[in-house]
Design a protein around this motif. Structure first.
Motif, short mmCIF file in Angstrom:
data_model
loop_
_atom_site.label_atom_id
_atom_site.label_comp_id
_atom_site.label_asym_id
_atom_site.label_seq_id
_atom_site.Cartn_x
_atom_site.Cartn_y
_atom_site.Cartn_z
N LEU A 9 10.43 9.81 9.22
CA LEU A 9 9.83 10.24 10.48
C LEU A 9 9.90 11.76 10.66
N SER A 10 10.67 12.42 9.79
CA SER A 10 10.85 13.88 9.90
C SER A 10 9.62 14.60 9.35
N PRO A 11 9.49 15.88 9.66
CA PRO A 11 8.35 16.64 9.12
C PRO A 11 8.26 16.56 7.60
N LYS A 12 9.41 16.56 6.92
CA LYS A 12 9.40 16.49 5.46
C LYS A 12 8.81 15.17 4.97
N LEU A 16 3.90 11.77 3.12
CA LEU A 16 2.89 10.77 3.47
C LEU A 16 1.50 11.40 3.55
N ALA A 17 1.44 12.60 4.13
CA ALA A 17 0.15 13.27 4.28
C ALA A 17 -0.43 13.64 2.91
N ARG A 18 0.46 14.00 1.98
CA ARG A 18 0.03 14.38 0.63
C ARG A 18 -0.70 13.21 -0.03
N TYR A 19 -0.31 11.99 0.32
CA TYR A 19 -0.94 10.80 -0.27
C TYR A 19 -2.08 10.26 0.59
N GLY A 20 -2.46 11.02 1.60
CA GLY A 20 -3.64 10.65 2.38
C GLY A 20 -3.35 9.82 3.61
N PHE A 21 -2.07 9.57 3.91
CA PHE A 21 -1.77 8.83 5.14
C PHE A 21 -1.91 9.76 6.34
N SER A 26 0.81 -1.21 0.00
CA SER A 26 0.00 0.00 0.00
C SER A 26 0.85 1.27 0.00
N LEU A 27 2.17 1.13 0.21
CA LEU A 27 3.04 2.30 0.24
C LEU A 27 3.68 2.60 -1.11
N GLN A 28 3.29 1.82 -2.12
CA GLN A 28 3.93 1.87 -3.42
C GLN A 28 4.17 3.29 -3.97
N ASP A 29 3.12 4.05 -4.15
CA ASP A 29 3.29 5.37 -4.78
C ASP A 29 4.00 6.35 -3.87
N LEU A 45 6.05 5.96 -1.29
CA LEU A 45 7.48 5.75 -1.02
C LEU A 45 8.34 6.07 -2.23
N ALA A 46 7.80 5.82 -3.43
CA ALA A 46 8.54 6.16 -4.63
C ALA A 46 8.83 7.66 -4.65
N VAL A 47 7.82 8.44 -4.27
CA VAL A 47 7.98 9.90 -4.24
C VAL A 47 8.92 10.31 -3.11
N ALA A 48 8.74 9.68 -1.94
CA ALA A 48 9.60 10.00 -0.80
C ALA A 48 11.05 9.69 -1.14
N ALA A 49 11.28 8.59 -1.87
CA ALA A 49 12.64 8.20 -2.24
C ALA A 49 13.27 9.23 -3.15
#
Lengths: 237, 256
Positions: free
Chosen positions: B240-243, B248-253, B36-39, B41-45
Motif C-alpha cells: 500500500l506504500s508508494p514503493k 504495481l504501476a510499472r506492471y500497468g495496474f 493476474s498478480l503473478q508477475d 507480486l514476484a517482483v514486489a516480493a
C-alpha cells in the motif's frame, strides 16, 4: 441444505452425468481394440524395443496428467500437427469438444486396460492352443475359439476399469479441452467448477456421492465378472 | 541393503530432515493471491526482501479457488483477491482480521487476440463477437466464479451479446489459463485484464471494455485471521506504500 443434497438430479445434473457416460463409453470402445493388440504383443511376442513399448504404455499412469493434457494440446490443438491435419482433411475438431474429452480419457485408461488384458492372456494355457493346432485348426479359429474366450475375463475387467478410470479423468481433460458446459463439462470438471462457486457446496456433495457410487459400483462389477467367468480360476487383478 | 548404501541413505534422510526446520525460521509470510498478480507480486516480493525481510511465499490461483482454501482453513497470512465479492465472502466468514482490508490496485478488462491469427471486432453495444469468432472459441475465466470471468460476463451482458456468445465460451480455471489458450491460438479471442495482455508478447489487445460495462476492478488485500507470521502486516503495508504502488504501476495496474 440437506434436502438439497438428497433431492433428485436436476436436468442440468442429468446432462452432466449423461455426458460423462457418453465420453467414457466412447473412450473405452475406441481404445479397446488397440489395447488388446498391445496386450497381445506384450504377452506373446518378443521384439526389440519391447521394454520401451511397455514403458510407453504405462506412461500415462505416472506422468502428471497436466503433462499428458499439454502434450495432447500440442498435438491435437488447432495449431498442432495432428489437430490441423484432422481438421483440414476430415473436418474433425477435438479441441474443446466432447470427442477431445474422450481422447484424453482413452489415453489415461490405456495402462489399466492393457495391464488387465495382458495378465489374462499370459494366464492362458498355451498347450490348449497347441492341441487345437495339432487337430488342424487354423490360427484364426484358434484365436476366436480358444484364446479370446479364455482372455475374456481380462477384457471385461479392462472395459470396466477403463470405464471407471475415464469417468474420473480430470487433469488431462481440463488441460486439453478446458471446461465447456455441455461439451467437456464431465462429472469431475463439474465438481471442480462447483467448488469454485460461493454456494456450490450442495452440488459438490451430490456429485461427489454420485461419482463415489459409480466408481465403487464399477470396481465391484468388474470383480464379480472376473470371478464368474474365471470359475474360481486365476484372478486377473 | 549394503552398509555403504545404508549409510548414504541415512545421510540423505538427515539432510532432508534438517533442511525444512532451518528453512522454516527464515520463511516469509504466505501470500495467497489472484492469478493476474503473478508477475508483479514476484517482483514486489523481491524488492521487499531486499529491504531485509524474508522472502514471502507466493501462491497464485483464481480468487475463487483461494477463497475456498481459506474457508477450509489454509494456514496463510495474506489474501489478495481480484474482486471485492470473494473478499466479502471471506470477511463474512470471519476469516480476516478486522481493519486490515484495503485495496492495493485497479485494472482494466480487455479483449485479446493472438498476434499470429488476429480476429477483428469493433467494441460496442451488440458487437459482432460471435461472428468474429467463426468456428473458434472465446476463452475466459469461469464466468460463474472467477473474478475475470465475472467481470467479462457482466461486460458482455451490458453490451447485449452474452446470450449470443456464451455457447462459444471456453471456461478456464483462472485468467492466466485463459490467456494461455489465446497465446497458443487455440482460442481466437479471450477476455483478460489489461495487465495480462501487457505481460504477453503473443497477444494483442483487440479492444478495451469501457469501465461502465462492468463493476470496478479492484484488488483488495487483507490479513487472514489464522495469520501468525510477524512480518505479514509489513508486506501488506509495503504493497500500500508508494514503493509498492510504484511496482504495481510499472506492471500497468492503476491506483485503486
Amino acid at each position: 441444505m440437506s434436502s438439497d443434497i438428497y433431492a433428485a438430479l436436476s436436468p442440468e445434473e442429468w446432462s452432466i452425468l449423461a455426458l460423462s457416460l457418453k465420453v467414457s463409453l466412447v473412450a473405452v470402445a475406441a481404445i479397446l481394440p488397440a489395447c488388446f493388440c498391445i496386450a497381445w504383443m506384450l504377452a506373446r511376442w518378443r521384439f526389440p524395443g519391447k521394454l520401451l513399448v511397455d514403458a510407453l504404455v504405462h506412461l500415462p499412469l505416472v506422468l502428471p496428467p497436466v503433462v499428458t493434457g499439454w502434450l495432447l494440446l500440442l498435438l491435437f490443438g488447432m495449431n498442432g500437427p495432428i489437430g490441423r491435419w484432422l481438421s483440414d482433411v476430415f473436418g474433425i475438431t477435438l479441441l474443446f469438444r466432447w470427442t477431445g474429452a474422450a481422447l484424453a480419457a482413452a489415453i489415461m485408461a490405456v495402462p489399466l486396460m492393457v495391464r488387465a488384458i495382458r495378465l489374462s492372456i499370459e494366464a492362458i494355457d498355451t498347450r490348449l492352443e497347441s492341441a487345437a493346432a495339432t487337430l488342424g485348426a487354423s490360427r484364426l479359429r484358434i484365436f476366436f475359439t480358444i484364446s479370446l474366450p479364455l482372455a475374456l475375463p481380462g477384457v471385461l475387467a479392462a472395459i470396466i476399469l477403463g470405464f471407471a478410470r475415464s469417468l474420473g479423468e480430470f487433469g488431462a481433460t481440463i488441460t486439453f479441452v478446458s471446461d465447456v458446459p455441455g461439451e467437456t463439462r464431465t462429472l469431475p470438471i463439474a465438481i471442480y467448477a462447483a467448488m469454485q462457486m460461493p454456494d456450490g457446496e450442495a452440488m459438490v456433495t451430490r456429485f461427489a456421492i454420485l461419482s463415489t457410487m459409480l466408481s465403487l459400483g464399477a470396481l465391484m462389477l468388474s470383480e464379480i465378472m472376473v470371478r464368474r467367468i474365471a470359475h474360481g480360476g486365476r484372478h486377473v487383478i | 541393503m549394503k552398509p555403504p548404501f545404508l549409510r548414504a541413505f541415512c545421510a540423505l534422510l538427515l539432510l532432508l530432515s534438517a533442511n525444512p526446520s532451518s528453512a522454516a525460521n527464515d520463511r516469509g509470510p504466505v501470500i495467497l493471491a489472484a492469478a493476474s498478480l503473478q508477475d508483479v507480486l514476484a517482483v514486489a516480493a523481491v524488492e521487499w526482501a531486499r529491504q531485509g525481510h524474508a522472502q514471502p511465499v507466493l501462491s497464485f490461483a483464481g480468487s475463487s479457488a483461494l477463497a475456498r482454501q481459506i474457508r477450509a482453513g489454509a494456514p496463510a497470512d495474506l489474501f489478495i483477491s481480484a474482486d471485492e465479492d470473494w473478499m466479502d465472502i471471506v470477511e463474512k466468514g470471519g476469516l480476516i482480521q478486522p481493519r486490515t482490508r484495503a485495496d492495493i490496485a485497479g485494472n482494466q478488462l480487455v479483449l485479446v487476440t493472438p498476434i499470429r491469427q488476429p480476429a477483428q471486432v469493433k467494441m460496442g453495444r451488440g458487437m459482432p463477437i460471435a461472428r468474429a469468432l467463426g468456428s473458434s472459441r472465446l476463452a475466459m475465466a469461469d464466468p460463474d466464479s472467477v473474478p475475470a470471468g465475472k467481470y467479462g460476463k457482466a461486460a458482455l451482458t451490458q453490451l447485449g451479446v452474452w446470450t449470443a456468445v456464451s455457447p462459444k465460451v471456453v471456461r478456464a480455471e483462472n485468467v492466466r489459463a485463459a490467456l494461455a489458450l489465446v497465446e497458443r491460438g487455440e482460442a481466437r479471442l479471450g477476455i483478460v485484464y489489461a495487465t495480462d495482455a501487457r505481460a504477453s508478447r503473443k497477444v494483442r489487445i483487440a479492444g478495451i471494455f469501457p469501465a461502465w460495462t462492468h463493476p470496478p476492478i479492484r484488488y483488495p488485500v487483507a490479513r487472514l485471521r489464522t495469520s501468525r507470521h510477524a512480518d505479514a502486516d509489513a508486506f501488506r503495508t509495503f504493497l500500500l506504500s508508494p514503493k509498492g504502488r510504484a511496482v504495481l504501476a510499472r506492471y500497468g495496474f492503476s491506483a485503486p
